[in-house]
Design a protein around this motif. Structure first.
Motif, PDB file in Angstrom:
ATOM      1  N   GLY A   1       6.158  62.507  20.763  1.00 33.86           N
ATOM      2  CA  GLY A   1       6.488  61.897  19.608  1.00 33.86           C
ATOM      3  C   GLY A   1       7.049  62.931  18.647  1.00 33.86           C
ATOM      4  N   CYS A   2       8.074  63.739  19.206  1.00 33.47           N
ATOM      5  CA  CYS A   2       8.802  64.726  18.378  1.00 33.47           C
ATOM      6  C   CYS A   2      10.201  64.040  17.914  1.00 33.47           C
ATOM      7  CB  CYS A   2       9.178  66.071  18.833  1.00 33.47           C
ATOM      8  SG  CYS A   2       7.500  66.942  19.243  1.00 33.47           S
ATOM      9  N   ARG A   3      10.538  64.056  16.707  1.00 39.92           N
ATOM     10  CA  ARG A   3      12.076  63.781  16.718  1.00 39.92           C
ATOM     11  C   ARG A   3      13.067  64.878  16.631  1.00 39.92           C
ATOM     12  NH1 ARG A   3      15.471  59.619  15.429  1.00 39.92           N
ATOM     13  NH2 ARG A   3      13.513  58.352  15.295  1.00 39.92           N
ATOM     14  N   VAL A   4      13.849  64.957  17.495  1.00 42.49           N
ATOM     15  CA  VAL A   4      14.980  66.168  17.540  1.00 42.49           C
ATOM     16  C   VAL A   4      16.026  65.708  17.117  1.00 42.49           C
ATOM     17  CG1 VAL A   4      15.995  67.953  19.215  1.00 42.49           C
ATOM     18  CG2 VAL A   4      13.637  67.032  19.475  1.00 42.49           C
ATOM     19  N   THR A   5      16.730  66.408  16.138  1.00 38.46           N
ATOM     20  CA  THR A   5      18.106  66.413  15.450  1.00 38.46           C
ATOM     21  C   THR A   5      18.971  67.363  15.643  1.00 38.46           C
ATOM     22  OG1 THR A   5      16.895  64.945  13.563  1.00 38.46           O
ATOM     23  CG2 THR A   5      19.195  65.393  13.484  1.00 38.46           C
ATOM     24  N   ARG A   6      20.002  67.143  16.092  1.00 35.11           N
ATOM     25  CA  ARG A   6      21.021  68.348  16.420  1.00 35.11           C
ATOM     26  C   ARG A   6      21.854  68.712  15.083  1.00 35.11           C
ATOM     27  NH1 ARG A   6      23.293  69.438  22.052  1.00 35.11           N
ATOM     28  NH2 ARG A   6      23.914  71.453  21.983  1.00 35.11           N
ATOM     29  N   CYS A   7      21.286  69.594  14.259  1.00 35.97           N
ATOM     30  CA  CYS A   7      21.751  69.804  12.997  1.00 35.97           C
ATOM     31  C   CYS A   7      21.325  71.265  12.851  1.00 35.97           C
ATOM     32  CB  CYS A   7      21.684  68.877  12.069  1.00 35.97           C
ATOM     33  SG  CYS A   7      19.723  68.811  11.628  1.00 35.97           S
ATOM     34  N   GLY A   8      21.351  71.708  11.413  1.00 26.74           N
ATOM     35  CA  GLY A   8      20.962  72.946  11.195  1.00 26.74           C
ATOM     36  C   GLY A   8      21.581  73.597   9.832  1.00 26.74           C
ATOM     37  N   TYR A   9      21.127  74.925   9.486  1.00 26.78           N
ATOM     38  CA  TYR A   9      21.585  75.216   8.208  1.00 26.78           C
ATOM     39  C   TYR A   9      22.155  76.533   8.344  1.00 26.78           C
ATOM     40  CZ  TYR A   9      21.001  75.941   3.083  1.00 26.78           C
ATOM     41  OH  TYR A   9      21.038  75.860   1.786  1.00 26.78           O
ATOM     42  N   THR A  10      22.269  76.952   9.490  1.00 22.69           N
ATOM     43  CA  THR A  10      23.321  78.135   9.907  1.00 22.69           C
ATOM     44  C   THR A  10      24.722  77.736  10.201  1.00 22.69           C
ATOM     45  OG1 THR A  10      23.027  78.006  12.380  1.00 22.69           O
ATOM     46  CG2 THR A  10      21.300  79.234  11.015  1.00 22.69           C
ATOM     47  N   GLY A  11      25.169  76.565  10.206  1.00 19.57           N
ATOM     48  CA  GLY A  11      26.323  76.163  10.562  1.00 19.57           C
ATOM     49  C   GLY A  11      26.730  76.119  11.827  1.00 19.57           C
ATOM     50  N   GLU A  12      25.926  76.206  12.747  1.00 16.09           N
ATOM     51  CA  GLU A  12      26.026  76.428  14.259  1.00 16.09           C
ATOM     52  C   GLU A  12      24.995  75.342  15.106  1.00 16.09           C
ATOM     53  OE1 GLU A  12      28.305  77.757  15.804  1.00 16.09           O
ATOM     54  OE2 GLU A  12      29.447  78.484  13.608  1.00 16.09           O
ATOM     55  N   ASP A  13      25.217  75.633  16.202  1.00 18.11           N
ATOM     56  CA  ASP A  13      24.307  74.700  17.198  1.00 18.11           C
ATOM     57  C   ASP A  13      23.136  74.893  16.922  1.00 18.11           C
ATOM     58  OD1 ASP A  13      24.051  72.682  19.030  1.00 18.11           O
ATOM     59  OD2 ASP A  13      24.340  73.821  20.830  1.00 18.11           O
ATOM     60  N   GLY A  14      22.099  73.774  16.863  1.00 22.00           N
ATOM     61  CA  GLY A  14      20.748  74.025  16.744  1.00 22.00           C
ATOM     62  C   GLY A  14      20.202  72.837  16.672  1.00 22.00           C
ATOM     63  N   VAL A  15      18.726  72.992  16.419  1.00 20.11           N
ATOM     64  CA  VAL A  15      18.050  71.420  16.237  1.00 20.11           C
ATOM     65  C   VAL A  15      16.943  71.674  15.126  1.00 20.11           C
ATOM     66  CG1 VAL A  15      18.355  70.758  18.692  1.00 20.11           C
ATOM     67  CG2 VAL A  15      16.366  72.184  18.080  1.00 20.11           C
ATOM     68  N   GLU A  16      16.659  70.363  14.607  1.00 18.47           N
ATOM     69  CA  GLU A  16      15.477  70.364  13.860  1.00 18.47           C
ATOM     70  C   GLU A  16      14.508  69.398  14.578  1.00 18.47           C
ATOM     71  OE1 GLU A  16      16.407  69.263   9.856  1.00 18.47           O
ATOM     72  OE2 GLU A  16      17.273  71.380   9.427  1.00 18.47           O
ATOM     73  N   ILE A  17      13.279  69.908  14.740  1.00 16.27           N
ATOM     74  CA  ILE A  17      12.106  69.304  15.323  1.00 16.27           C
ATOM     75  C   ILE A  17      11.188  68.846  14.391  1.00 16.27           C
ATOM     76  CG2 ILE A  17      10.504  69.330  17.372  1.00 16.27           C
ATOM     77  CD1 ILE A  17      12.215  71.719  18.267  1.00 16.27           C
ATOM     78  N   SER A  18      10.999  67.594  14.381  1.00 20.80           N
ATOM     79  CA  SER A  18       9.873  66.880  13.348  1.00 20.80           C
ATOM     80  C   SER A  18       8.699  66.766  14.360  1.00 20.80           C
ATOM     81  CB  SER A  18      10.204  65.548  12.789  1.00 20.80           C
ATOM     82  OG  SER A  18       9.317  65.079  11.650  1.00 20.80           O
ATOM     83  N   VAL A  19       7.640  67.343  14.121  1.00 18.76           N
ATOM     84  CA  VAL A  19       6.451  67.521  15.007  1.00 18.76           C
ATOM     85  C   VAL A  19       5.310  66.868  14.280  1.00 18.76           C
ATOM     86  CG1 VAL A  19       6.127  69.988  14.453  1.00 18.76           C
ATOM     87  CG2 VAL A  19       4.924  69.001  16.928  1.00 18.76           C
ATOM     88  N   PRO A  20       4.334  66.188  15.090  1.00 16.38           N
ATOM     89  CA  PRO A  20       3.108  66.052  14.530  1.00 16.38           C
ATOM     90  C   PRO A  20       2.317  67.218  13.878  1.00 16.38           C
ATOM     91  CG  PRO A  20       3.232  64.712  16.419  1.00 16.38           C
ATOM     92  CD  PRO A  20       4.532  65.492  16.276  1.00 16.38           C
ATOM     93  N   MET A  21       1.789  67.102  12.978  1.00 15.80           N
ATOM     94  CA  MET A  21       1.241  68.272  12.009  1.00 15.80           C
ATOM     95  C   MET A  21       0.198  68.992  12.902  1.00 15.80           C
ATOM     96  SD  MET A  21      -0.838  68.117   8.435  1.00 15.80           S
ATOM     97  CE  MET A  21      -2.127  66.967   8.833  1.00 15.80           C
ATOM     98  N   GLY A  22      -0.579  68.221  13.578  1.00 15.98           N
ATOM     99  CA  GLY A  22      -1.837  68.660  14.386  1.00 15.98           C
ATOM    100  C   GLY A  22      -1.424  69.758  15.595  1.00 15.98           C
ATOM    101  N   ARG A  23       0.124  69.337  15.995  1.00 17.80           N
ATOM    102  CA  ARG A  23       0.577  69.890  17.125  1.00 17.80           C
ATOM    103  C   ARG A  23       1.668  71.165  17.056  1.00 17.80           C
ATOM    104  NH1 ARG A  23      -0.234  66.650  21.585  1.00 17.80           N
ATOM    105  NH2 ARG A  23      -0.083  68.501  22.677  1.00 17.80           N
TER     106      ARG A  23
END
Length: 420
Positions: A234-256
């Motif tokens: 149940g993680c949402r993986v989004t290909r973006c980021g704040y370095t201006g380069e390739d990377g991902v942000e992962i929204s993960v259930p709090m308990g995990r």
């Protein structure tokens, strides 16, 4: 944090309530100092994180590595940032696009399933209330990520507009996510800037690929998908980021969240990084920090963010502040956000920008020595006539005039993952 019936969201409809104000359920905890804490707060302290107050949150500014070491590690290998202080909101209902377009400048209706865009909340005077990412998911809702420093303001704005729309017979409701949010970032585009002994290791996406079944090569920049990550479902993986380069942000259930961080850190190339490195990385990439480089007194045109304005929205002039913003596109503005490069003493925020004759023409909003370029990089606002790339200016540093050059941004090349 409170959880109800195992759900990791707070439903906000006609009877719902959001985060923050008197007696309402909260999607974050607070420490004895009154600062809000992310689900990884105890983990940060165990890892030696130096905690500071950032927008009312207790956040790690750095760990065992120095700021410079952490910055370069991100460029050479990859780093993991906790960005759980960001506000994550889901927008449901048949009028969700109409709702969002009543608040932002972007063309949300044109987004394909699981495609996102950077957009701006604006006010009727054309000022920027916040920058945010809006994703139109294939699960029939909008996924919105906005800044921690504007959390209460953004929530009040969205909730108020949703209530107005419902009162007029519209269908929209909001959910505030309790998920943690992790950013796994690298910048392999800088390989040509580094000595051979510092050649990049595996990229952030390569690290993540070992723990997911989805083919991340098919996940382009600003797109998103829900998947299991190293066994955490149940993680949402989004290909973006704040370095201006390739990377991902992962929204993960709090308990995990802690579990997933520990799994990612098993790769020796992955190191924890904090706010200090995050700030210098985003500045090298020419990305704005809300409250420094953009705020309610700056318009998207002044901020050089015209590209966030959807073409259809410009023609319709149906977003907040359009009567102020749209005429600026083809007209002239009194000031413009520009990039600056200099040598000598570091350039810092609030320093005056001067003409070659010593006349004040603007002010620095962000600045630091660039670890990769070995020069000072900064951004700030100057008079419109002084904003042309190549213009020679000066910055007043400790009452001394230091030469600087207006330059293009980003200061270093970006390499987002685009599908051909």
């Amino acid at each position: 944090m409170l959880r109800t019936g195992g759900r990791a969201m707070l439903r906000v409809g006609p009877r719902g309530r959001g985060p923050g104000a008197g007696g309402r359920r909260r999607c974050c905890s607070s420490g004895p100092d009154g600062l809000k804490q992310t689900p990884l707060h105890a983990f940060h302290r165990q890892q030696g994180g130096k905690m500071v107050n950032f927008a009312g949150w207790s956040m790690p500014v750095q760990y065992a590595l120095s700021h410079l070491e952490s910055h370069l590690h991100t460029r050479q290998h990859c780093s993991l940032f906790d960005v759980s202080h960001m506000l994550q909101t889901k927008v449901f209902g048949r009028d969700r696009v109409k709702f969002m377009e009543s608040l932002v400048v972007g063309d949300i209706a044109e987004l394909k399933p699981d495609q996102g865009t950077l957009s701006l909340f604006t006010n009727e005077e054309g000022g920027i209330l916040d920058d945010l990412i809006v994703t139109s998911t294939s699960e029939q809702h909008l996924y919105v990520v906005s800044n921690a420093g504007c959390r209460e303001k953004d929530w009040a704005l969205m909730q108020g507009r949703a209530e107005d729309l419902r009162a007029a017979g519209g269908d929209v409701h909001l959910e505030v996510s309790e998920n943690a949010l992790l950013a796994l970032q690298d910048a392999e585009a800088f390989a040509e800037l580094l000595p051979c002994s510092l050649c990049p290791g595996p990229s952030a996406v390569q690290v993540l690929q070992t723990g997911v079944s989805d083919n991340l090569a098919k996940l382009p920049f600003m797109s998103s998908a829900v998947m299991g990550v190293f066994g955490v479902p149940g993680c949402r993986v989004t290909r973006c980021g704040y370095t201006g380069e390739d990377g991902v942000e992962i929204s993960v259930p709090m308990g995990r969240a802690v579990e997933l961080v520990e799994l990612l850190l098993r790769d020796p190339q992955v190191q924890l990084a904090g706010l200090a490195a995050r700030d210098s990385l985003r500045l090298e990439a020419g990305l704005c920090l809300y409250g420094n480089d953009i705020d309610e007194t700056t318009t998207p045109v002044e901020a050089a963010l015209v590209w966030t304005l959807g073409k259809r929205r410009r023609l319709a002039m149906d977003f907040p502040g359009a009567p102020v913003i749209v005429p600026q596109i083809k007209g002239k503005v009194k000031r413009k956000r520009v990039g600056l490069i200099s040598t000598g003493p570091p350039i810092r925020p609030h320093m005056p920008i001067l003409s070659p004759e010593g006349r004040p023409i603007g002010k620095v909003t962000s600045g630091c020595p660039s670890p990769c370029l070995k020069k000072n990089v900064a951004m700030g606002y100057v008079e419109g006539e002084q904003s042309r790339v190549g213009t020679v200016v000066a910055v007043e540093v400790r009452k001394k005039s230091c030469p600087a050059l207006v330059t293009r941004m980003p200061f270093v090349p970006t390499r987002y993952h685009m599908l051909k």
